[in-house]
Design an enzyme around this catalytic site. Sequence first.
Site, PDB file in Angstrom:
ATOM      1  N   GLU A 398       9.031 -14.394 -26.066  1.00 60.28           N
ATOM      2  CA  GLU A 398       8.342 -15.684 -26.197  1.00 60.28           C
ATOM      3  C   GLU A 398       9.290 -16.877 -26.255  1.00 60.28           C
ATOM      4  OE1 GLU A 398       5.566 -14.623 -29.410  1.00 60.28           O
ATOM      5  OE2 GLU A 398       4.076 -14.523 -27.835  1.00 60.28           O
ATOM      6  N   GLU A 460       2.952  -5.769 -25.670  1.00 63.85           N
ATOM      7  CA  GLU A 460       2.204  -5.823 -26.927  1.00 63.85           C
ATOM      8  C   GLU A 460       0.725  -5.697 -26.585  1.00 63.85           C
ATOM      9  OE1 GLU A 460       3.216  -9.264 -29.368  1.00 63.85           O
ATOM     10  OE2 GLU A 460       5.304  -9.079 -28.752  1.00 63.85           O
TER      11      GLU A 460
HETATM   12  C1  GAL Z   1       3.049 -11.990 -30.185  1.00 66.98           C
HETATM   13  C2  GAL Z   1       4.486 -12.007 -30.615  1.00 66.98           C
HETATM   14  C3  GAL Z   1       4.741 -11.136 -31.809  1.00 66.98           C
HETATM   15  C4  GAL Z   1       3.708 -11.406 -32.859  1.00 66.98           C
HETATM   16  C5  GAL Z   1       2.345 -11.165 -32.301  1.00 66.98           C
HETATM   17  C6  GAL Z   1       1.255 -11.483 -33.264  1.00 66.98           C
HETATM   18  O1  GAL Z   1       2.740 -13.086 -29.438  1.00 66.98           O
HETATM   19  O2  GAL Z   1       5.328 -11.613 -29.583  1.00 66.98           O
HETATM   20  O3  GAL Z   1       6.030 -11.406 -32.290  1.00 66.98           O
HETATM   21  O4  GAL Z   1       3.795 -12.719 -33.272  1.00 66.98           O
HETATM   22  O5  GAL Z   1       2.133 -12.016 -31.221  1.00 66.98           O
HETATM   23  O6  GAL Z   1       1.290 -10.739 -34.413  1.00 66.98           O
END
Ligand code: GAL
Length: 907
Positions: A398, A460
């Site tokens: 990010e 993620e």
């Molecule tokens: C993503 C990020 C993670 C964490 C997650 C939300 O966007 O890469 O580090 O913040 O969201 O828990």
Amino acid sequence: MSYYDDFVPHQGLRPPRAHLDTDAPRLVLDGDWRFRLSPVADLPADFVAPDFDDSGWDTLAVPCHWPLRGYGNPWYTNVVYPFPVDPPHPPEDNPTGDHRVAFDLPDDWAGRRVVLRFDGVESCAKVWLNGAELGFFTGSRLRAEFDVTPRPGRNVLAVRVHQWSAASYLEDQDQWWLPGIFRSVTLEARGDLDDVFVHASYRDGRGTLRVDTSVPATVSVPELGIEVASGVAATVAVQPWSAERPRLYDATVATDSETVRLRIGFRTVSIEDGVLLVNGEPLALRGVNRHEFHPDHGRAVPYETMREDVLLMKRHNINAVRTSHYPPHPAFLDLCDELGLWVIDECDLETHGFFFTGWERNPSDVPEWRESYLDRMRRTVERDKNHPSIVLWSLGNESHTGANLAAMTGWVRDRDPSRPVHYEGDADCAYVDVYSRMYATHAEVAEIGQEPGIPFLQCEYAHAMGNGPGGLAEYVALFDRYPRIAGGFVWEWIDHGLRHPSLEYAYGGDYGEPLHDGNFVIDGLLFPDRTPSPGLLDVKKVYEPVRVTVADGRVTVEELRPVPPLRFEWSAGDLSGELDLSSGSAPLPELPSFAGETWLTVRAVLAQDQPWAAAGHEITWAQHQVAAAVAPVVGGGDRPQRTGSGFSLGPGEFDRTGRLRAFGGLPVGAPHLALWRAPTDNDRGENAHLDQTWHALGLHRLTHRLDGVEAGETLVVRERTAAAALARGALVTYEWASAGAGLALTVSVEPDGEWPEPIARLAVAMPLPASIEHVTWFGRGPGEAYPDTGSATLVGRWESTVDGMQTPYVRPQENGRRADVRWAELTGPDGGLRIAGDFGFTVRRWTDADLAAARHRNELRAGAAVWLTIDVGQQGIGTASCGPGALPEHVLTLRKTAFTVVCTPLS
Ligand code: GAL
């Protein structure tokens, strides 16, 4: 400009090199150091002289984060910077820890080159040895080494650590800000083998090894009969390395003065026809994102905890880890090599807070930061390059996009072309080898799976915050289906709840931080003490490496990924046995006829001990119904009787309004329609705001108006349920009829007005005496299940207690529902009741309102009643806390419904 206020990442460091297990002597300086904390950075360096009197200073056990040892406080933010955004300047309030430690140089080190190593310091440190300045460095989760010349006898090391520096702009990961020397500090007497680079590829049964070294050396792999000079390739028959079969070969690289031990794994990563392959086989990443975290030590994670993490992952069928969002402690990667996990090793980089400037001045595209970006990538790759477990490099997280990121890829491709490059922020895939997304919806993932292109993965997905993640099984089904999809990594491994003397576990705001993101840091599959949450158990089931199915009288096993030898055990009722599935399938065991509902369970368990679990460890299971339920007796002939205070019918006593007051002699309250639940993190999530919808509908403050009571063959109570200020409501009829020794309750619900929005649940709730303690049920268990969670639950007879049925989410919220229940018995010393039907239920010592109001579990106090809620519908859980809400098929709306449960008193 001061060093902590500058774009220059470090000064005086040696070039980065591999983490090596060498026979060169080492002196680990961990232990009690002297420590002094100041509120600002701009201080005279009065403390660096060896004879400085530090007797008035405190003692601090290094490694640690000083806020976790009573100096200042932890601070949690997700995206926002906790200081004004004016790069490269840190704030003036800049907690600064001065550290001193004395050590004696071992006598036999005289005349040797010596290196001083820091494995992790947040965020910027300046270093002096015996009063002489060595330099400074940034890069909190990166290694830093200095050449040093200690003198014989006593030496004094002085380290000044600033919480904030220019580099903090590059370290905006979603986690606690925790300054300190949090990994080891080591002195190493150098031999001549400063760096070693292992190249070990695999193809068609043969491995090719070439080890490049900084000076000529001899490479030996006794087991393979290899003995060659460094830089020379040898090709021999080998077994490849994989996460499932992590075959390592012990090797040494030696010169006259130094021997380095290596554990070599042969594997080749490639991309063919848009598919990510290892050793020619599609890579199926069933992964999780891991931050380093321990509830007492923060990111100063003890070795045993790292090992526990890897063991827990292996035991839950997780085969891959993304080291979000920085290189982990090197020992963690050794464990991944040894026990077998595919790794995406991520560089320590995130600039997410520039999102709020519209990415203006984002370091990723500002030339002054270029050297810092390259430096971070070099230090990541050079330290970790010899791990077979690492199959992808990740540029960071990010940080939007920009030339500095592209430059990092350029450097990686040159230095290590053997591993593809990952970075989710490169939306155009201009400088990455795999297309990566986070939290894409199921529909989009399916679409991407069908489009041609480079390999795709979800770095993620399935945000595991609080109750959930919902929709996990549906994602994994897509991963299984499309070859282009290499898989995904659940966000995230563990709740970052810090142990707290009164709150149990602290999250953002609990230390009075002026700006914070609350419990968004509590979003893991493990509770802070590493107890698996229901989400992790679901992960284990949906990440199963073999799939067992029961159909057409046969049990079949399909291997999705290589597994160690398995045994297959079956059970049904009181019977059990073993199945021979060596040919892939077997007929169902011969079973007698059963008196009531019975399920056959087939469990696949390890046949032999593995390094990560003992023989007998369950890998997966399947169930199949082999006998149906016997229909409950309804209609016992009794009719309601008028009494002085109302009505009686069988074991039930009712007041004049027909509302239940006692059952089988136990004082109870009448069941009423309940449409709300204490919002989960996902209900509250920014992509759903269901909590607000429900609030606006007044679901948390429904009132019930009596519309009529009729005593005839049965006792019928009609109510209108509605919230103040709103016209719409629900017409509810409760009909009590005699049923053997008990009563059948039929609840009929009809919407009065339009109810297009989702509701939380369709249920009745009633208070029972506080003496109720034990719970036994037949249905899904042992854990909780909602419409889109609970893959891990099995149908069977389960036992627990009211307290044991609560899932300990750090921030209280709806939890603990048992699903697909045919009967439940709730008992205590004063008696109890049995409820039969087809329902879900929760039972707890507080109301939904109490549950919703509590910020921490210590606020939940047992009340005067045990609340039982029986539902025939629940809104899906989804992952709207950071991702899509529940899938359409799991959205619950108010509809015309009728259901019956049969209640029987128990003594
Ligand atoms: C993503 C990020 C993670 C964490 C997650 C939300 O966007 O890469 O580090 O913040 O969201 O828990």
